[in-house]
Design an enzyme around this catalytic site. Structure first.
Site, mmCIF file in Angstrom:
data_model
loop_
_atom_site.group_PDB
_atom_site.id
_atom_site.type_symbol
_atom_site.label_atom_id
_atom_site.label_comp_id
_atom_site.label_asym_id
_atom_site.label_seq_id
_atom_site.Cartn_x
_atom_site.Cartn_y
_atom_site.Cartn_z
ATOM 1 N N TYR A 88 9.342 0.303 36.877
ATOM 2 C CA TYR A 88 10.003 -0.391 35.762
ATOM 3 C C TYR A 88 9.004 -0.983 34.783
ATOM 4 C CZ TYR A 88 14.327 -0.295 38.504
ATOM 5 O OH TYR A 88 15.431 0.081 39.206
ATOM 6 N N ASP B 170 22.516 8.359 33.229
ATOM 7 C CA ASP B 170 22.913 7.252 34.100
ATOM 8 C C ASP B 170 24.309 6.787 33.679
ATOM 9 O OD1 ASP B 170 23.262 4.499 35.047
ATOM 10 O OD2 ASP B 170 21.175 4.595 35.678
ATOM 11 N N ARG C 82 7.578 -2.650 40.474
ATOM 12 C CA ARG C 82 7.205 -3.738 39.567
ATOM 13 C C ARG C 82 5.716 -3.740 39.277
ATOM 14 N NH1 ARG C 82 11.639 -5.323 38.211
ATOM 15 N NH2 ARG C 82 13.329 -5.280 39.702
ATOM 16 N N HIS D 135 22.299 9.748 37.440
ATOM 17 C CA HIS D 135 22.331 8.508 38.232
ATOM 18 C C HIS D 135 23.784 8.062 38.256
ATOM 19 C CE1 HIS D 135 17.838 7.326 37.454
ATOM 20 N NE2 HIS D 135 17.975 8.293 38.331
ATOM 21 N N HIS E 241 24.596 3.160 32.554
ATOM 22 C CA HIS E 241 23.939 2.914 31.268
ATOM 23 C C HIS E 241 24.752 3.454 30.089
ATOM 24 C CE1 HIS E 241 19.766 2.755 33.445
ATOM 25 N NE2 HIS E 241 20.582 1.794 33.819
ATOM 26 N N GLU F 209 22.377 4.592 42.577
ATOM 27 C CA GLU F 209 21.500 3.417 42.425
ATOM 28 C C GLU F 209 22.374 2.178 42.471
ATOM 29 O OE1 GLU F 209 20.085 4.522 38.504
ATOM 30 O OE2 GLU F 209 18.083 4.806 39.333
ATOM 31 N N HIS G 250 11.171 8.287 40.384
ATOM 32 C CA HIS G 250 11.397 7.297 39.320
ATOM 33 C C HIS G 250 10.097 6.562 39.021
ATOM 34 C CE1 HIS G 250 13.236 4.235 36.871
ATOM 35 N NE2 HIS G 250 14.462 4.657 37.122
ATOM 36 N N ASP H 142 23.550 -3.584 31.598
ATOM 37 C CA ASP H 142 22.829 -2.838 32.624
ATOM 38 C C ASP H 142 22.855 -3.561 33.970
ATOM 39 O OD1 ASP H 142 21.370 -1.057 34.086
ATOM 40 O OD2 ASP H 142 19.496 -1.316 32.970
HETATM 41 ZN ZN ZN Z 1 20.110 0.501 35.222
HETATM 42 FE FE FE Z 2 19.273 4.805 36.452
HETATM 43 FE FE FE Z 3 16.230 4.060 35.943
#
Ligand code: ZN
Ligand code: FE
Ligand code: FE
Length: 274
Positions: free
Chosen positions: A70, A176, A37, A211, A179, A254, A67, A222
């Protein structure tokens, strides 16, 4: 070789991550390069990195899928947010060279009202600023759910970004499952069709990581779910891990789990490979 792992906390440094991954039965893993974050990254200790490489070789860990935080929005409208994206991305790519030849995954970002086309131009411009010719990392655009003003909910949008990048050999994609399911790609009913669509639009040679998540609800929300606990039939997720076109890729969980939950899902997927 089946490569399966999950998100690992980077709080204890690199060696601690490799040990944790091995304890969970993982032979690949993901981690945040800095606070997911926020802001600054811890300095990398050379002794930690050396011990990490030895541990990975011993434990058979050969793929890292780092990764980006975010808060890194490559197509931000606000100047300070855009500046953080440039700084963090560039610094992360330098840090990644301590673990050569690995993957750095990021969210293309949210265009926040500027429009998809303007977003695509900004993301490509940022990549053209931060990629450098002798880098060994492959930077992965993540397929997104298309929540809010997210860019990357359609394969065509990722392709449009890649087409605008100069050092294109350093760019790939991370798929993902939560997603793309939320974005409307039917990986349960027609996995072959989705993968041939990916191949037609982007090219399967660009796909470097998956993912592996279930989804709590469809429709661009999501919200990740545990493998056995979402609206994608679990056997459809197993088919993803067993698809010949994806056989060499690292699969990263995840899912909303603690360590025991991750270890269980990893063991369940390993058992399902036979
Ligand atoms: Zn996600
Ligand atoms: Fe992901
Ligand atoms: Fe991601």
């Amino acid at each position: 070789m089946f490569r399966i792992g999950c998100h690992i906390s980077s709080a204890g440094g690199y060696l601690a991550m490799a040990k944790r991954a091995e304890a969970l039965g993982a032979n690949t893993f993901a981690f945040f390069t800095r606070n997911p974050r926020g802001g600054s990254a811890k300095p990398i200790e050379e002794t930690d990195i050396a011990a990490f490489h030895a541990e990975c070789a011993r434990a058979g860990i050969d793929r890292l899928v780092a990764h980006a935080p975010y808060t890194l929005n490559p197509c931000a409208a606000k100047a300070n947010v855009a500046e953080f994206a440039r700084m963090a991305f560039s610094d992360d790519l330098q840090r990644m060279e301590h673990t050569p030849g690995q993957f750095y995954n990021f969210h293309p970002g949210s265009h926040v009202g500027q429009g998809i086309d303007a977003g695509i131009e900004k993301i490509a411009a940022l990549l053209n600023e931060v990629l450098f010719p002798d880098m060994t990392t492959t930077v992965l655009l993540e397929t997104m759910a298309g929540k809010g003003s997210e860019v990357g909910g359609r394969f065509e949008e990722l392709r449009a970004i890649i087409d605008r990048v100069e050092l294109t050999e350093h760019i790939g994609v991370c798929l993902d499952t939560c997603h793309i399911w939320d974005a409307g790609y039917d990986i349960a009913g027609d996995l072959d069709g989705v993968l041939s669509e990916f191949d037609r639009v982007i090219g399967l040679e660009r796909l470097h990581a998956v993912h592996l998540n279930n989804s709590l609800n469809p429709c661009h929300k999501d919200r990740h779910a545990k493998l056995l606990d979402g609206c994608i039939p679990p056997e459809a997720l197993v088919r993803v891990t067993r698809h010949p076109a994806l056989a060499e890729l690292p699969f990263i969980l995840e899912t909303p789990n603690d360590d025991a939950g991750y270890a269980q899902e990893i063991a369940w997927l390993r058992a399902a490979q036979n």
